[in-house]
Design a protein around this motif. Structure first.
Motif, short mmCIF file in Angstrom:
data_model
loop_
_atom_site.label_atom_id
_atom_site.label_comp_id
_atom_site.label_asym_id
_atom_site.label_seq_id
_atom_site.Cartn_x
_atom_site.Cartn_y
_atom_site.Cartn_z
N SER A 227 -15.11 38.27 55.83
CA SER A 227 -16.08 37.94 54.79
C SER A 227 -17.48 38.30 55.23
N ILE A 228 -18.25 38.83 54.29
CA ILE A 228 -19.64 39.18 54.58
C ILE A 228 -20.54 38.54 53.54
N LEU A 229 -21.57 37.87 54.06
CA LEU A 229 -22.54 37.27 53.16
C LEU A 229 -23.67 38.27 52.94
N GLU A 237 -28.75 45.95 38.23
CA GLU A 237 -27.43 45.34 38.07
C GLU A 237 -26.30 46.29 38.50
N ASN A 238 -26.49 46.93 39.61
CA ASN A 238 -25.48 47.87 40.07
C ASN A 238 -24.37 47.22 40.90
N MET A 239 -24.58 45.99 41.24
CA MET A 239 -23.59 45.31 42.09
C MET A 239 -22.21 45.27 41.43
N LYS A 240 -22.22 45.22 40.09
CA LYS A 240 -20.94 45.15 39.36
C LYS A 240 -20.03 46.33 39.69
N HIS A 241 -20.68 47.48 39.92
CA HIS A 241 -19.88 48.68 40.13
C HIS A 241 -19.55 48.93 41.59
N PRO A 247 -13.68 51.02 47.63
CA PRO A 247 -12.37 50.49 47.19
C PRO A 247 -11.79 49.46 48.15
N GLU A 248 -12.29 49.42 49.39
CA GLU A 248 -11.73 48.47 50.36
C GLU A 248 -12.06 47.02 50.02
N ILE A 249 -13.04 46.84 49.16
CA ILE A 249 -13.44 45.47 48.84
C ILE A 249 -12.33 44.77 48.07
N GLN A 250 -11.92 43.64 48.58
CA GLN A 250 -10.87 42.89 47.89
C GLN A 250 -11.45 42.03 46.78
N SER A 251 -12.56 41.39 47.10
CA SER A 251 -13.21 40.58 46.06
C SER A 251 -14.70 40.54 46.29
N LEU A 252 -15.40 40.38 45.22
CA LEU A 252 -16.85 40.32 45.28
C LEU A 252 -17.27 39.10 44.48
N LYS A 253 -17.75 38.10 45.19
CA LYS A 253 -18.07 36.86 44.49
C LYS A 253 -19.58 36.67 44.46
N VAL A 267 -18.73 39.17 50.07
CA VAL A 267 -17.86 40.34 49.98
C VAL A 267 -16.69 40.13 50.93
N GLU A 268 -15.49 40.24 50.39
CA GLU A 268 -14.32 40.02 51.23
C GLU A 268 -13.44 41.26 51.31
#
Lengths: 363, 227
Positions: A227-229, A237-241, A247-253, A267-268
């Motif tokens: 996990s990375i903070l 608002e580019n974070m959405k993309h 592609p390695e990102i599993q989830s973006l919270k 970022v996980e």
């Protein structure tokens, strides 16, 4: 050297300690971890010979505590939970009594007591009655009682409970120093303490050992995700993309909006993949400014909680499985079918977790 | 054993208990001395006082015994004691002898009254000696019983009350039926007052004492398994 072999302790039907085995090598500091009522104190009480196990044996430096109690007990300094002390004695009288109980020869006694009072910082209060001392000092007196007679093995049951931060660091320092010459088992539920002092950790729950390893290994082993903070300024608002870009990102919270207009994300990715470098490369191209990027460390706390939870869910599932089995027999065919699937799933999950655990054990 | 004895004896006098025990005992002894010797004018000897004061013993012996193991258990210090290399036998004997030593000191203090009596008329010293020895043996039997009760509970008050209750019952039972005389320790004390050393009673006291000491040791050893 402490060897605990297949030790079980039962109180009536309740099994407080269930067939545990472990070794502590000479000069090692081992932390004993577990939630309340896990059997830590019971185990320590058995090692010190205060209570007898129903099964199994315990060897202290080669002496069986049940068969050669005098020799085995001479090797041990014990600091029990709740620091029991003779309140009506002075500090010096108490340490002297402990020295006598521990068969310290008359010749060296005076010298040794003075040495220990100094080591534990009690020289100034040695003439005070124990009942008039503050908690921190009482703790030290208890420690002095354990140290007297220079035993090879020290068993410390929650040595830092109820102390202020300064006293805690002092006691920890003392324990670390003692670890150079003594074999130490220490129980605690302060996990940072363990990662600071101990070379190895034994985690115990419901009377069973669920893990024995170094604190570092335990932290890594239970780490399933990396996990990375991330704190960024993202006006477009580019974070959405971002997920499409990496592609390695599993989830973006999304975590929170900061007052200065920046946003915090978690970022996980898989445990093996370190995304930090990639993030630094990709984000500026997307017009995102990085304010802070931090790897969220998996602490021993996380390891502890995940291990404890693991045993809990396993137990729950075992119970569930049995329940479903019983129900299966009685219910109609339709219901039976559904139930079967449920238990299948439970089985799958159970096996999966079992696999994980055995994997962990092999490591 | 000696380490425990020394510490326990010291503790009696670090707390008020030792002083209260000796104080109460001597107060009653003095009262008897006043009533029997000075007030009624009869010249009588030490034995008679002892004969009367054993009833008081029922209520003050528990002062010495109630805390022996009950307090250690409650405060957790038994963990220190039982995890030390000392044997349970040594620990038990140490505690028992410490209480006995308090009785011995009390007896020595009562010699003051003997001194005063001697000023008027020297009593038969053999009788005095045998009586005092009998008193010590009786006290030892009481202490061992009190110690045993104390090892069963962690509450000092319970230990004291149960001990007193047992003493009182053995004292009063012979009133119900003479067959209970066997259980009364007072009955066994009377022969000492006559000045002839009674062997049967002595064996009785000593074996009773040993029995309760052994029972205490068994209780402590069993606790290792049950606790």
């Amino acid at each position: 050297m402490i060897e605990v072999k297949n030790v079980t302790k039962r109180y009536g039907k309740f099994t407080a300690v269930d067939n545990i085995s472990f070794d502590v090598k000479d000069g090692e500091i081992v932390g004993f971890l577990g939630p309340n009522g896990a059997g830590k104190s019971t185990t320590m009480n058995m090692i010190t010979g205060f209570i007898e196990p129903n099964e199994g044996n315990i060897m202290i430096n080669g002496y069986d505590i049940a068969k050669k109690p005098k020799k085995a007990k001479k090797q041990i300094g014990y600091m029990p939970e709740n620091i029991p002390l003779y309140q009506e004695l002075t500090v010096k009288e108490f340490v002297n009594y402990m020295a006598e109980l521990k068969l310290v020869g008359r010749k060296n006694r005076k010298e040794e007591i003075e040495k220990i009072l100094e080591k534990t910082g009690l020289t100034e209060v040695q003439k005070k009655l124990i009942k008039n001392l503050s908690r921190g000092y009482k703790q030290r007196v208890s420690m002095a009682g354990a140290l007297v007679g220079n035993p090879d093995v020290l068993i410390l049951d929650e040595p830092t409970v109820g102390l202020d931060p300064k006293q805690i660091t002092e006691i920890r320092k003392l324990i670390k120093e003692l670890g150079k010459e003594h074999t130490i088992i220490l129980s605690t539920h302060i996990l940072s303490e363990v990662s600071q002092i101990c070379e190895r950790v034994v985690i115990i729950n419901h009377g069973k050992i669920i893990a024995i390893d170094t604190p570092e290994n335990l932290e890594q082993k239970t780490q399933e995700k990396n996990s990375i903070l991330l704190t960024v300024e993202d006006k477009k608002e580019n974070m959405k993309h971002l997920k499409e870009e990496i592609p390695e990102i599993q989830s973006l919270k999304f975590i929170k909006d900061n007052e200065d207009g920046t946003k915090q994300y978690m970022v996980e990715s898989e445990a093996k993949i370190d995304l930090r470098k990639k993030l630094f490369e990709v984000l500026p191209k997307q017009d995102i400014t990085i304010f802070e990027l931090k790897k969220a460390e998996n602490t021993l706390e996380d390891a502890f909680i995940s291990l404890i939870d693991e045993t809990k869910t396993q137990e729950a599932q075992e119970v569930k499985k049995e329940d479903t089995k019983n129900e299966e027999k009685n219910s109609k065919k339709q219901k039976q079918h559904k139930e079967k699937e449920d238990s299948k799933n439970a089985k799958k999950e159970f096996n999966k977790q079992k696999e994980q655990k055995t994997k962990g054990g092999k490591k | 054993m000696w380490a425990v004895l020394k510490k326990e004896f010291k503790t009696y006098f670090l707390s008020p208990i030792g002083y209260v025990f000796i104080g109460l005992f001597l107060a009653m002894f003095s009262l008897l001395f006043y009533i029997l010797t000075i007030y009624s004018g009869a010249v009588t000897y030490q034995a008679v006082f002892y004969n009367a004061v054993i009833y008081a013993l029922i209520f003050i012996i528990p002062l010495l015994t109630m805390r022996m193991f009950a307090e250690e258990r409650k405060s957790g210090t038994e963990q220190l004691l039982m995890t030390s290399p000392r044997s349970i036998v040594g620990i038990t004997l140490g505690k028992f002898l410490a209480a006995t030593l308090v009785i011995v000191i009390t007896e020595i203090l009562t010699l003051i009254y003997l001194g005063i009596l001697c000023y008027f008329k020297v009593p038969d010293m053999a009788t005095v000696g045998v009586t005092m020895l009998g008193f010590l043996l009786l006290s030892m039997a009481y202490i061992s019983l009190g110690m045993f009760i104390s090892s069963l509970t962690e509450n000092q008050i319970v230990a004291a009350i149960v001990t007193i209750a047992i003493f009182v019952v053995t004292w009063l039972l012979p009133n119900l039926s003479t067959s209970f005389l066997q259980f009364s320790l007072f009955e066994k004390f009377y022969p000492y007052v006559t000045g002839v050393f009674p062997i049967t009673e002595t064996i009785n006291f000593v074996s009773l004492t040993i029995m309760f000491i052994i029972l205490t040791i068994i209780v402590l050893k069993r606790r290792k398994l049950v606790k």
